[in-house]
Motif scaffolding. Structure first.
Motif, PDB file in Angstrom:
ATOM      1  N   UNK A  42       0.829  -1.206   0.000  1.00 33.24           N
ATOM      2  CA  UNK A  42       0.000   0.000   0.000  1.00 33.24           C
ATOM      3  C   UNK A  42       0.868   1.263   0.000  1.00 33.24           C
ATOM      4  N   UNK A  43       0.543   2.199  -0.876  1.00 31.06           N
ATOM      5  CA  UNK A  43       1.238   3.483  -0.881  1.00 31.06           C
ATOM      6  C   UNK A  43       0.694   4.347   0.249  1.00 31.06           C
ATOM      7  N   UNK A  44       1.595   5.128   0.846  1.00 26.42           N
ATOM      8  CA  UNK A  44       1.194   5.975   1.964  1.00 26.42           C
ATOM      9  C   UNK A  44       1.585   7.428   1.707  1.00 26.42           C
ATOM     10  N   UNK A  45       0.804   8.303   2.281  1.00 19.75           N
ATOM     11  CA  UNK A  45       1.088   9.737   2.214  1.00 19.75           C
ATOM     12  C   UNK A  45       1.546  10.200   3.593  1.00 19.75           C
ATOM     13  N   UNK A  46       2.704  10.864   3.634  1.00 20.93           N
ATOM     14  CA  UNK A  46       3.229  11.398   4.894  1.00 20.93           C
ATOM     15  C   UNK A  46       2.769  12.841   5.064  1.00 20.93           C
ATOM     16  N   UNK A  47       2.384  13.197   6.263  1.00 17.96           N
ATOM     17  CA  UNK A  47       1.993  14.574   6.554  1.00 17.96           C
ATOM     18  C   UNK A  47       2.217  14.816   8.044  1.00 17.96           C
ATOM     19  N   UNK A  48       1.938  16.004   8.475  1.00 12.54           N
ATOM     20  CA  UNK A  48       2.140  16.337   9.892  1.00 12.54           C
ATOM     21  C   UNK A  48       0.936  17.101  10.415  1.00 12.54           C
ATOM     22  N   UNK A  49       0.644  16.922  11.675  1.00 12.58           N
ATOM     23  CA  UNK A  49      -0.412  17.694  12.322  1.00 12.58           C
ATOM     24  C   UNK A  49       0.185  18.429  13.512  1.00 12.58           C
ATOM     25  N   UNK A  79       9.508  18.914  10.060  1.00 15.04           N
ATOM     26  CA  UNK A  79       8.465  18.091   9.444  1.00 15.04           C
ATOM     27  C   UNK A  79       7.705  18.902   8.408  1.00 15.04           C
ATOM     28  N   UNK A  80       7.392  20.144   8.738  1.00 17.57           N
ATOM     29  CA  UNK A  80       6.692  21.003   7.794  1.00 17.57           C
ATOM     30  C   UNK A  80       7.592  21.383   6.624  1.00 17.57           C
ATOM     31  N   UNK A 127       8.356  14.142   2.318  1.00 16.43           N
ATOM     32  CA  UNK A 127       9.607  13.381   2.422  1.00 16.43           C
ATOM     33  C   UNK A 127       9.925  12.988   3.867  1.00 16.43           C
ATOM     34  N   UNK A 128       9.132  13.459   4.791  1.00 19.80           N
ATOM     35  CA  UNK A 128       9.353  13.134   6.203  1.00 19.80           C
ATOM     36  C   UNK A 128       8.707  11.791   6.543  1.00 19.80           C
TER      37      UNK A 128
END
Length: 383
Positions: A116-123, A330-331, A336-337
């Motif tokens: 499964x492909x995943x998307x990295x993000x930050x909150x 992270x932002x 890429x994080x």
């Protein structure tokens, strides 16, 4: 759920409406506290980004004696307690997250290997801190201020070497009336040092103008400098906010009082923050990158050292440890994080972001390989 962006923006707006910018002293301010970069008194780790002006602001408002903070739990683990009735201070951190990518039917999108492909993000998450002045029973190791020398700078006089050695031309003049940075000539113009009322005033202004200079096309390429559209415009007002914060960050780094206060743009800053609750986060992020750029440039071009000593230290040094990311890495790196041992930057990003990412990778211990156009973590490359 609390909107952390709005809550923090409201805190900064409250100070601006009172004519103050956290960490930047007004000439008539009688407080004898010199803001240093806030740190966690339990771990020793310095706070960064938006947390710096947030904690400065609260230290000023509540007249705390030090910029040293900890959580309720850390105070207890250190053997002390937070006094009953004390109010905490809101701080924040970016939390990395991953989420599966799905198609229109809600099914996972798979990569070439069937994973499964995943998307990295930050909150953004908030947490609560207490100043050591709000606690009882803490040991001396927690309450004792750190040494005043910062990263090899033993006195304010060493700032002269820093200003001269960060790779930006600085010109002093006895008859000059105002300080300025001239992008077309790429140089800082300052009145002679003896014309300033105090050393702190001189260094605060010099660091303010040097922060402007980091926005040059050959450095961090900030729009307020590269696409200058006139004084008093919203874009340049934002650049002034970056320069004010950058000077404050650098003065906090060196442990001197910042006296570069200029109220001319406060109304513009209030308007910008009212319209965009993320504006202060962008400003503190840009100011942090500017401060790190200046420190890095000095280490590369101006820091005095013996070549033989450097070679010996390199030979004897243990393998470098991977540095911990700060709140805004992270932002900065986005999808890429988290960073791996090898990082290839996205060439489609704007030039300023690419330069900021390049600078930060070098600070984190990555080396650039021109053949593969890839950054490789130093310890991993040596393994």
């Amino acid at each position: 759920m609390t909107d952390i962006y709005q809550a923090i923006t409201d805190r900064i707006l409250d100070s601006l409406r009172q004519g103050n910018l956290p960490g930047v002293k007004q000439p008539w301010d009688t407080s004898d506290r010199t803001p240093c970069i806030p740190c966690n008194a339990y771990s020793g780790r310095q706070y960064s980004g938006i947390n710096v002006p947030l904690l400065w602001d609260m230290a000023d408002k509540r007249r705390f004696s030090q910029d040293r903070w900890l959580t309720f739990r850390q105070a207890k683990e250190a053997g002390g307690t937070v006094r009953r009735g004390e109010r905490s201070t809101l701080a924040c951190f970016y939390k990395p997250m991953k989420r599966d990518i799905v198609d229109k039917a809600g099914e996972p999108v798979l990569d070439e290997e069937g994973n499964p492909q995943q998307r990295s993000f930050a909150i953004l998450r908030g947490f609560n801190l207490f100043n050591i002045d709000q606690c009882d029973g803490l040991p001396d190791t927690i309450t004792t201020p750190p040494a005043t020398a910062v990263e090899g700078f033993d006195s304010v006089n060493t700032l002269d070497a820093f200003i001269a050695g960060c790779g930006i031309k600085v010109v002093h003049s006895l008859d000059r009336e105002v300080a300025a940075y001239l992008p077309k000539q790429d140089r800082v113009l300052l009145p002679a040092k003896e014309r300033f009322h105090s050393p702190e005033g001189y260094y605060s202004v010099a660091l303010h103008e040097l922060t402007h200079a980091t926005g040059h096309d050959s450095r961090l390429a900030r729009p307020g400098i590269t696409d200058f559209d006139g004084f008093g415009t919203p874009q340049y007002a934002f650049e002034e906010l970056v320069a004010q914060l950058g000077s404050a960050f650098m003065c906090g780094h060196f442990g001197i009082r910042n006296e570069a206060f200029d109220a001319a743009y406060i109304a513009d800053w209030i308007e910008a923050l009212q319209e965009d609750k993320r504006a202060i986060f962008r400003a503190t992020g840009a100011a942090r990158l500017a401060a790190e750029f200046l420190k890095q440039a000095y280490q590369e071009h101006g820091a005095p050292s013996s070549t033989d000593q450097m070679l010996q230290e390199d030979a004897e040094a243990p393998p470098p440890r991977r540095l911990k990311a700060d709140d805004q890495d992270i932002e900065l790196f986005g999808h890429q994080w988290p960073l791996g041992d090898s990082v290839k930057l996205d060439a489609t990003l704007d030039r300023g972001t690419l330069r900021a990412q390049t600078l930060r990778l070098k600070q984190l211990g990555y080396h650039f390989d021109a053949a593969s156009q890839t950054f490789t973590y130093a310890a991993a490359a040596a393994a």
